[in-house]
Write an enzyme that holds these catalytic residues in place. Structure first.
Site, PDB file in Angstrom:
ATOM      1  N   ASN A 126       0.792  -1.292   0.042  1.00  0.00           N
ATOM      2  CA  ASN A 126      -0.009   0.220   0.438  1.00  0.00           C
ATOM      3  C   ASN A 126       0.674   1.108   0.211  1.00  0.00           C
ATOM      4  O   ASN A 126       1.340   1.968   1.275  1.00  0.00           O
ATOM      5  CB  ASN A 126      -1.053  -0.128   0.915  1.00  0.00           C
ATOM      6  N   TRP A 127       0.943   2.065  -1.718  1.00  0.00           N
ATOM      7  CA  TRP A 127       2.032   2.591  -1.150  1.00  0.00           C
ATOM      8  C   TRP A 127       1.923   3.935  -0.940  1.00  0.00           C
ATOM      9  O   TRP A 127       1.911   5.267  -0.639  1.00  0.00           O
ATOM     10  CB  TRP A 127       2.191   3.218  -3.135  1.00  0.00           C
ATOM     11  N   LYS A 128       0.133   4.148  -0.030  1.00  0.00           N
ATOM     12  CA  LYS A 128      -0.502   5.919   0.197  1.00  0.00           C
ATOM     13  C   LYS A 128      -0.432   6.978  -1.021  1.00  0.00           C
ATOM     14  O   LYS A 128      -0.480   6.615  -2.244  1.00  0.00           O
ATOM     15  CB  LYS A 128       0.114   5.811   1.789  1.00  0.00           C
TER      16      LYS A 128
ATOM     17  N   GLU B  88      -5.208  -5.372  10.707  1.00  0.00           N
ATOM     18  CA  GLU B  88      -3.873  -4.149  10.848  1.00  0.00           C
ATOM     19  C   GLU B  88      -4.241  -3.059  12.487  1.00  0.00           C
ATOM     20  O   GLU B  88      -4.926  -2.385  12.587  1.00  0.00           O
ATOM     21  CB  GLU B  88      -4.419  -2.851   9.947  1.00  0.00           C
TER      22      GLU B  88
ATOM     23  N   GLY C  81       2.686  -1.381   4.360  1.00  0.00           N
ATOM     24  CA  GLY C  81       3.238   0.213   3.986  1.00  0.00           C
ATOM     25  C   GLY C  81       3.867   0.537   3.975  1.00  0.00           C
ATOM     26  O   GLY C  81       4.979   0.364   2.396  1.00  0.00           O
ATOM     27  N   GLY C  82       5.282   1.088   4.976  1.00  0.00           N
ATOM     28  CA  GLY C  82       6.243   1.446   5.006  1.00  0.00           C
ATOM     29  C   GLY C  82       7.522   0.724   3.995  1.00  0.00           C
ATOM     30  O   GLY C  82       7.589   1.422   3.261  1.00  0.00           O
TER      31      GLY C  82
ATOM     32  N   HIS D 262      -9.566   1.283   5.267  1.00  0.00           N
ATOM     33  CA  HIS D 262      -8.214   1.129   5.422  1.00  0.00           C
ATOM     34  C   HIS D 262      -8.294   2.339   7.253  1.00  0.00           C
ATOM     35  O   HIS D 262      -9.218   2.564   6.787  1.00  0.00           O
ATOM     36  CB  HIS D 262      -7.369   1.560   5.005  1.00  0.00           C
TER      37      HIS D 262
ATOM     38  N   GLY E 205       2.630   2.433  10.251  1.00  0.00           N
ATOM     39  CA  GLY E 205       3.898   3.334  10.792  1.00  0.00           C
ATOM     40  C   GLY E 205       4.372   4.369  11.687  1.00  0.00           C
ATOM     41  O   GLY E 205       4.844   4.880  12.070  1.00  0.00           O
TER      42      GLY E 205
ATOM     43  N   SER F 202       3.789  -2.780  10.867  1.00  0.00           N
ATOM     44  CA  SER F 202       5.130  -2.768  10.751  1.00  0.00           C
ATOM     45  C   SER F 202       6.024  -3.692  10.426  1.00  0.00           C
ATOM     46  O   SER F 202       6.723  -4.011  11.129  1.00  0.00           O
ATOM     47  CB  SER F 202       5.897  -1.457  11.783  1.00  0.00           C
TER      48      SER F 202
ATOM     49  N   GLU G 216      -6.880   4.594   8.291  1.00  0.00           N
ATOM     50  CA  GLU G 216      -6.326   5.912   7.912  1.00  0.00           C
ATOM     51  C   GLU G 216      -7.773   6.610   7.252  1.00  0.00           C
ATOM     52  O   GLU G 216      -8.462   7.706   7.259  1.00  0.00           O
ATOM     53  CB  GLU G 216      -5.434   6.278   6.793  1.00  0.00           C
TER      54      GLU G 216
END
Ligand code: PEP
Length: 252
Positions: A9-11, A166, A233-234, A96, A172, A212, A98
């Site tokens: 997930n590149w956000k 999640e 993610g990251g 998600h 993150g 993470s 966010e």
């Protein structure tokens, strides 16, 4: 036997050119014809077409980060399920944390988006997870069960569904749920699915862990019986790290 699934997930990261470069680097890290597990990449909407073109001919799939529940109309800033499908996506991430935290998504709107996405022939990754306050209050199980039940209200066929657990406190933040903590919630999610859809259906549904995940903790997480891959993610923004996580899943 559930095939592991890893999705990056590149956000809200990377321009079109940067996204294309990252996709190209991931493909070259994995090598031609990689098929060790299911893999997807979720760039921003503007980069979908460029990344999709690069993924053609590979086993990697194009994933959207969200979609709306109406087909079209006066919904400024939104993109519909049929639009992301037409852009070449096979999967869409819905709910998600966010989206829930910053954009007012609720279990009810998650449910509408899931129904629309499935009806358009998209596969869905439904995200669930508790906040730190909820975990500390001992209500993780209740929160996650409610998210699953309400998110899937009226959804009769879940064969195209993946669930991503999640924990919000792990996204993150560099804090990962231990493999035992994650497995406990994955097991609970599967129990909820058994109650809703029966043993045979529930045993086929993949439940990813997200929060993470890195090359150093991926193998331990993916070795747990109910952890069927990861939503990353990251670490998915580094081709080397993302490929290492994919390879860890493929070797499990
Ligand atoms: C995510 O946002 O889905 C996620 C898991 O992020 P990170 O890996 O950076 O914690």
């Amino acid at each position: 036997m559930r095939t592991k699934i890893i999705v990056g997930n590149w956000k809200m990261n990377n321009t079109i050119a940067e996204s294309a470069l990252l996709a190209r680097d991931v493909l070259s890290e994995l090598g031609e014809g990689f098929s060790g597990c299911e893999v997807g990449m979720a760039p921003t909407y503007p980069a979908l077409q460029a990344v999709g073109t690069l993924l053609e001919g590979s086993t990697l799939q194009l994933v959207a980060q969200n979609c709306h529940y109406e087909n079209d109309g006066a919904y400024t800033g939104e993109v519909s399920a049929r639009m992301v499908k037409a852009a070449g996506c096979s999967f869409v991430i819905i709910g998600h944390s966010e989206r829930r935290q910053y954009f007012g998504e609720t279990n009810a709107t998650v449910n509408l988006r899931i129904k629309k996405a499935l009806s358009e022939g998209l596969k869905v990754i439904m995200c669930v997870g508790e906040t730190l306050e909820e975990r500390e209050a001992g209500v993780t199980g209740a929160v996650v069960s409610t998210q699953v039940r309400e998110g899937l209200e009226g959804v009769d066929d879940i064969s195209a569904l993946v669930i991503a657990y999640e924990p919000v406190w792990a996204i993150g933040t560099g804090k990962t749920a231990s493999s035992a903590q994650a497995e406990e919630v994955h097991d609970l999610i599967r129990t909820v699915l058994v109650k809703l859809y029966g043993e045979a259906v529930a045993s086929e549904i993949r439940i990813q862990y997200g929060g993470s995940v890195k090359p150093s903790n991926a193998a331990e997480l993916f070795a747990m019986p109910n952890i069927d891959g990861g939503l990353i993610g990251g670490a998915s923004l580094s081709a080397a790290d993302f490929a290492a996580i994919i390879k860890a899943a493929a070797e499990c």
